[in-house]
Scaffold this active site. Structure first.
Site, PDB file in Angstrom:
ATOM      1  CG  ASP A   1      -0.311  -0.183   2.544  1.00  0.00           C
ATOM      2  OD1 ASP A   1       0.824   0.284   2.724  1.00  0.00           O
ATOM      3  OD2 ASP A   1      -0.944  -0.807   3.434  1.00  0.00           O
TER       4      ASP A   1
ATOM      5  CG  HIS B   1       4.957  -9.545  -0.563  1.00  0.00           C
ATOM      6  ND1 HIS B   1       4.092  -9.948   0.421  1.00  0.00           N
ATOM      7  CD2 HIS B   1       5.973 -10.449  -0.560  1.00  0.00           C
ATOM      8  CE1 HIS B   1       4.579 -11.042   1.015  1.00  0.00           C
ATOM      9  NE2 HIS B   1       5.708 -11.355   0.439  1.00  0.00           N
TER      10      HIS B   1
ATOM     11  CB  CYS C   1      11.168  -5.626 -21.629  1.00  0.00           C
ATOM     12  SG  CYS C   1      10.427  -4.083 -21.045  1.00  0.00           S
TER      13      CYS C   1
ATOM     14  N   GLY D   1       1.413  -7.255  12.853  1.00  0.00           N
ATOM     15  CA  GLY D   1       0.257  -7.405  11.966  1.00  0.00           C
ATOM     16  C   GLY D   1       0.455  -8.323  10.787  1.00  0.00           C
TER      17      GLY D   1
ATOM     18  CG  ASN E   1      -1.429 -10.485  14.830  1.00  0.00           C
ATOM     19  OD1 ASN E   1      -2.655 -10.491  14.962  1.00  0.00           O
ATOM     20  ND2 ASN E   1      -0.840 -10.803  13.693  1.00  0.00           N
TER      21      ASN E   1
HETATM   22  P1  NAD Z   1      -2.809 -11.213   6.401  1.00  0.00           P
HETATM   23  O1  NAD Z   1      -3.981 -10.548   5.777  1.00  0.00           O
HETATM   24  O2  NAD Z   1      -2.534 -12.624   6.101  1.00  0.00           O
HETATM   25  O3  NAD Z   1      -2.950 -11.134   7.999  1.00  0.00           O
HETATM   26  C1  NAD Z   1      -3.261  -9.951   8.657  1.00  0.00           C
HETATM   27  C2  NAD Z   1      -2.827 -10.072  10.097  1.00  0.00           C
HETATM   28  O4  NAD Z   1      -3.062  -8.816  10.714  1.00  0.00           O
HETATM   29  C3  NAD Z   1      -3.608 -11.119  10.906  1.00  0.00           C
HETATM   30  O5  NAD Z   1      -2.689 -11.906  11.652  1.00  0.00           O
HETATM   31  C4  NAD Z   1      -4.478 -10.266  11.844  1.00  0.00           C
HETATM   32  O6  NAD Z   1      -4.648 -10.882  13.112  1.00  0.00           O
HETATM   33  C5  NAD Z   1      -3.624  -9.020  11.989  1.00  0.00           C
HETATM   34  N1  NAD Z   1      -4.374  -7.811  12.320  1.00  0.00           N
HETATM   35  C6  NAD Z   1      -5.657  -7.487  12.028  1.00  0.00           C
HETATM   36  N2  NAD Z   1      -5.940  -6.268  12.517  1.00  0.00           N
HETATM   37  C7  NAD Z   1      -4.820  -5.814  13.122  1.00  0.00           C
HETATM   38  C8  NAD Z   1      -4.481  -4.612  13.815  1.00  0.00           C
HETATM   39  N3  NAD Z   1      -5.369  -3.625  13.984  1.00  0.00           N
HETATM   40  N4  NAD Z   1      -3.242  -4.481  14.304  1.00  0.00           N
HETATM   41  C9  NAD Z   1      -2.312  -5.483  14.154  1.00  0.00           C
HETATM   42  N5  NAD Z   1      -2.583  -6.624  13.514  1.00  0.00           N
HETATM   43  C10 NAD Z   1      -3.819  -6.790  13.000  1.00  0.00           C
HETATM   44  O7  NAD Z   1      -1.589 -10.286   6.091  1.00  0.00           O
HETATM   45  P2  NAD Z   1      -0.066 -10.620   5.774  1.00  0.00           P
HETATM   46  O8  NAD Z   1       0.501 -11.491   6.838  1.00  0.00           O
HETATM   47  O9  NAD Z   1       0.557  -9.304   5.505  1.00  0.00           O
HETATM   48  O10 NAD Z   1      -0.067 -11.482   4.417  1.00  0.00           O
HETATM   49  C11 NAD Z   1      -0.962 -11.228   3.367  1.00  0.00           C
HETATM   50  C12 NAD Z   1      -0.384 -10.883   2.016  1.00  0.00           C
HETATM   51  O11 NAD Z   1      -1.340 -10.006   1.445  1.00  0.00           O
HETATM   52  C13 NAD Z   1       0.900 -10.129   2.014  1.00  0.00           C
HETATM   53  O12 NAD Z   1       1.623 -10.580   0.947  1.00  0.00           O
HETATM   54  C14 NAD Z   1       0.524  -8.680   1.752  1.00  0.00           C
HETATM   55  O13 NAD Z   1       1.402  -8.103   0.805  1.00  0.00           O
HETATM   56  C15 NAD Z   1      -0.820  -8.749   1.086  1.00  0.00           C
HETATM   57  N6  NAD Z   1      -1.746  -7.676   1.539  1.00  0.00           N
HETATM   58  C16 NAD Z   1      -1.299  -6.389   1.650  1.00  0.00           C
HETATM   59  C17 NAD Z   1      -2.146  -5.392   2.090  1.00  0.00           C
HETATM   60  C18 NAD Z   1      -1.611  -3.981   2.222  1.00  0.00           C
HETATM   61  O14 NAD Z   1      -0.693  -3.610   1.499  1.00  0.00           O
HETATM   62  N7  NAD Z   1      -2.129  -3.188   3.158  1.00  0.00           N
HETATM   63  C19 NAD Z   1      -3.469  -5.679   2.408  1.00  0.00           C
HETATM   64  C20 NAD Z   1      -3.905  -7.005   2.284  1.00  0.00           C
HETATM   65  C21 NAD Z   1      -3.017  -7.997   1.852  1.00  0.00           C
HETATM   66 ZN    ZN Z   2       8.329  -3.905 -21.966  1.00  0.00          ZN
END
Ligand code: NAD
Ligand code: ZN
Length: 236
Positions: free
Chosen positions: A93, A108, A119, A177, A203
């Protein structure tokens, strides 16, 4: 006062939850009738580039209306206080950079970059709303895609190498998180701990890493980072 021991922070989608960015896990129906895990894949893009493009257009629009929260801001403060600080994020994000974090490894990729499917050139793009259809690469005219790592794809080897190096050298690692289900990111806290780091999880829910953590804040990112920060020696 500065901290001279290496401090590494690993963040996941949970740190942005309080900014209003939905996580993938822990809630259903992120987008229409699809699961994110079915859209964020190279096969999905091959099958239906426009559908995947619309998913990213929606995510961009959503994130563009969100601001970094107190946890993002405290990490900026920690970077200023630390002589050796690295922030490793799984988030795409861009909120850490918007908050002002400098030394960020975006494991990521980023929603705000595009990449050529042919390319492999990358270029920044901040358009909101996004174009309706995937644009063409300015260099070779092939189809462009979001420069994010999709499920089933390998991470950038240089970024991953740096993430492993700083993790194995960390004195302290904060893990904020992340569900710790996505690899290899989930291995970084284990590498850190095996090399002597004290590893702290923030978390509200238990994760596969919880049982081996040195300290746990079973609370939200904003509350947990603030509580950890307040118990450090630089606070009078
Ligand atoms: P995930 O969605 O698998 O897990 C989210 C985690 O955050 C959970 O363990 C949950 O308990 C915890 N959580 C929820 N609310 C919270 C809070 N207020 N404070 C702290 N923790 C909290 O996320 P992940 O482990 O990052 O893996 C998912 C994949 O999805 C990653 O590759 C990520 O790049 C991508 N993703 C990114 C975004 C973003 O960029 N914001 C959003 C969704 C998914
Ligand atoms: Zn190209």
């Amino acid at each position: 006062m500065t901290v001279d021991k290496p401090l590494v922070v690993l963040t996941g989608a949970g740190i942005s939850a309080e900014s209003g960015v939905p996580t993938f896990r822990g809630q259903d129906g992120i987008w229409q009738d699809y699961r994110a895990e079915d859209l964020a894949t190279p096969i999905a893009f091959e099958r239906d580039p426009e559908l995947v493009w619309r998913f990213y257009a929606w995510r961009r629009e959503l994130v563009s209306g969100c601001q970094p929260n107190q946890a993002h801001h405290l990490l900026v403060d920690l970077e200023i206080k630390s002589s050796q600080f690295t922030l490793i994020t799984q988030n795409v994000d861009g909120l850490h950079k918007i908050a002002g974090s400098q030394n960020v490894l975006e494991l990521h990729g980023s929603l705000w970059e595009l990449q050529c499917t042919n390319c492999k050139s990358k270029w920044p793009n901040h358009d909101v709303p996004f174009a309706e259809f995937p644009p063409l690469c300015p260099f070779c005219s092939s189809l462009a895609r979001p420069a994010v790592i999709w499920f089933g794809e390998s991470l950038n080897p240089d970024t991953l190498d740096r993430a492993f190096k700083v993790s194995s050298n960390a004195a302290t690692m904060l893990v904020i998180g992340t569900s710790a289900l996505v690899h290899p990111a989930a291995q970084l806290p284990i590498i850190a701990q095996l090399n002597g780091a004290s590893v702290i999880e923030i978390n509200p829910e238990e994760t596969p890493l919880s049982s081996r953590m040195d300290e746990i804040f079973r609370t939200s990112a904003t509350e947990g980072v603030k509580r950890w920060y307040d118990q450090q020696y630089w606070v009078d």
